[in-house]
Design an enzyme around this catalytic site. Sequence first.
Site, PDB file in Angstrom:
ATOM      1  N   ASP A 519       0.867  -1.180   0.000  1.00  0.00           N
ATOM      2  CA  ASP A 519       0.000   0.000   0.000  1.00  0.00           C
ATOM      3  C   ASP A 519       0.900   1.224   0.000  1.00  0.00           C
ATOM      4  O   ASP A 519       1.990   1.171  -0.557  1.00  0.00           O
ATOM      5  CB  ASP A 519      -0.951  -0.038   1.206  1.00  0.00           C
ATOM      6  CG  ASP A 519      -2.271   0.694   0.931  1.00  0.00           C
ATOM      7  OD1 ASP A 519      -2.209   1.839   0.457  1.00  0.00           O
ATOM      8  OD2 ASP A 519      -3.340   0.129   1.198  1.00  0.00           O
ATOM      9  N   HIS A 553       1.510   1.989  -3.267  1.00  0.00           N
ATOM     10  CA  HIS A 553       0.454   2.746  -3.942  1.00  0.00           C
ATOM     11  C   HIS A 553       0.883   4.196  -4.156  1.00  0.00           C
ATOM     12  O   HIS A 553       0.501   4.826  -5.129  1.00  0.00           O
ATOM     13  CB  HIS A 553      -0.842   2.691  -3.131  1.00  0.00           C
ATOM     14  CG  HIS A 553      -1.520   1.360  -3.217  1.00  0.00           C
ATOM     15  ND1 HIS A 553      -2.707   1.080  -2.583  1.00  0.00           N
ATOM     16  CD2 HIS A 553      -1.169   0.226  -3.853  1.00  0.00           C
ATOM     17  CE1 HIS A 553      -3.058  -0.162  -2.830  1.00  0.00           C
ATOM     18  NE2 HIS A 553      -2.145  -0.705  -3.600  1.00  0.00           N
TER      19      HIS A 553
END
Length: 779
Positions: A519, A553
């Site tokens: 993430d 991300h």
Amino acid sequence: MKQLAYCLIALLTSFTFAFRPAAEKQVQIFLVGDSTMSDKPLDKAERGWGMYFQQYFDAGTVVRNHAVNGRSTRNFRTEGRWVKVLEQIKPGDWVFIQFGHNDQKKEDSSRYAAPQTDYRQNLTRYVQEARAKGANPVLLTPVGRRFFDESGKRMDDHGEYPGVVKEVAKAQKVPVIDLHETSWALYSQLGAVGSQQLFWSYQNGANAPKLDNTHFSAYGAERVAQLVAQDVKKLNVGIARHLRPLSFEGKYTFDLPVVLQPSFNKDTFNIVKYGAVADGQKLNTEAFRKAIAACSEKGGVVLVPRGLWLTGPIELKNNVNLHVQRGALVQFSNKLSDFKLIKTNWEGVDAVRNQSPISGTDLENIAITGEGVFDGAGDSWRMVKKEKLSEGQWQKLVKSGGVVDAKGGVWYPSAQSLKGSTTEKPGILQPGKDIADFVDIKDFLRPNMLSLQRCKQILLEGFTIQNSPAWTIHPLLCDNLTLRNVTVRNPWYGQNTDALDLESCRNGLVENCTFDVGDDGICIKSGRDEQGRKRGVPTENFIIRDTKVYHAHGGFVIGSEMSGGARNLYVNNCTFIGTDVGLRFKTARGRGGVVENIFVDGVDMTDIAGEAILFDMYYAAKDPVQVNGDAFAIPEIKAEPLGEGTPQFRSFRIKNVTCKGAATGILVRGLPEMNVKDVEIENAVLESEKGLVCQEASGIRLKNVALFSTNTKPVLEVQNSQNITLDNIRYATGADLLLRVTGDRSKAVKLVNTNTKGAKKDVEMGQRVAKKAVTVSRL
């Protein structure tokens, strides 16, 4: 080590100047004063502020510290120290003069100087004699002694002396730095308790025979040196032009936050002595607990030697440095029953989750150091999406146990975990809810791996932390955090496995780290929606530098849970390789919060799947529908009323950015009721499919920016935005369209210092754009 580095810098600077060509003039600053200013032995805890002054000036300036412990205006002269200074002074040099602490000592005739007579006369002589040598004297009032009464109010500490300094400065027409008042402003800001850490004897491990409210710790000395440098700039005296600037206009090194470091006694507590066994079989939870408890009583180091140490959750305590040696692997249990449910915080709101593998709450002076490894057994906790694995990997995972959801697209470690995924607001603490209400979905409530809440004076250094159940490192409401040389590794498919989430934290340094996760990489947060606004604590005053982010991300991210705001963040010399987005600033309606004063200098990126630079105030929502837009324009966003949930992005400075490969170079998407405001991007080279998309923004300035996009219909897209300056834009020769402007709210769009001849068409305007809304200055 930091203090030693500063002293070495000063030594090397002095050495370098000794070999400068004669034509290159060196500017010298002489420091003349007492123990609060003087150099101190590096093996002691006490420091003088003069030891840190050099770092605030450029390479053409050298600070020569002649201050000495115990000196007053009287004995600094009678001992011949002032004569030695005068012998070295050259015309144009500067002399900073600060006395007063020892002049007050009536019991010592060799030092005492009455304020209205000898003290006044001595200061006058220092000024006049420095001037006679062609130097520039600067007077400083004595730095404050930390004297608070029982109610926490300031007490008088220097009587008439500060006033006399100011009177002499006025009479002699020399600059005066009122260090007495600025230091007291600092003490008052920190409070009677918070200001203790400015003074050496309050530091853990100093072993002071009595509390010393005069002499500084390393942290205090650096904060005071910062105050002096700031006043040099405010006074705008000649030496101010030699202050070391940052890359951003009006910003200097003295603007950077100073971070309080922890300190520890040398006592060592080896976990083996408390029953730990490194066989990967025995659960060593109790051994860790006993070693940490014993260490906390005295302060020191809990040693984890080489070996494989299986354990349940580790709870830190005050004054403990948990040190994992190279070759040590701390393996957390994969039995979820070894972790209990607790009340905590999840994604910015109060929630029930499983206890973190490593945690600390309401602690002070703590550290985790060493070159060992922490493994969180995250595979036992996390769900996995089928789309993120190959067919073979998926089949192997399904055969390992666990359950698959009804659609066959997501694997869960247990039926209880699957149940949690179908529960509304799982784990969120709502009125009438308690821990017992979530027992039936316990397996779903994944913990963050390293959770620190309301802790102060933290060092995380050297170790590798991997395979986290959820967020990896999560400091919440923490002050004075240093994260250095830490590696975070999580599988790229790991849900919610952010590397670092700084939430409502103040004053910190993140440097030389490596993150490779599933993430966001470096993420700034401050609470979510109403709870975050009620908490009202921004993440502020952080330096983030020399850090690499691989898969993630986002490389450097703010939001989307930023309802308490974020400000005064300095990011430089970072590398993002293969992240979905590079610089990612995200929020949404309902969040509220103000993000401002963000400074980025030096980011290099490759293979970015999405945007190299992204401002998105419409995060986690359906794409906006088109409202009366031009046929070729990007969809417009419908305005909504302003309220406490309206977020704000403003005052961003981004410089020296390169990106080789991205879907979009720059995407700015604000709200019609609250634009993204005051963003400057300078000296950037971005290679991408799309160039610039700017929607609902104001005060956006691109200068010396190359947008080498493959999609050139257009290179630059501006919609419903105002005061947009595009200065010296470079692009691929043969572009179909350089600039398109649409939307009836677009105005004051300027394309300047740009060669428009390289495009087949330079400007295209939507039917609702006023003719004078766009200005093009063709080269």
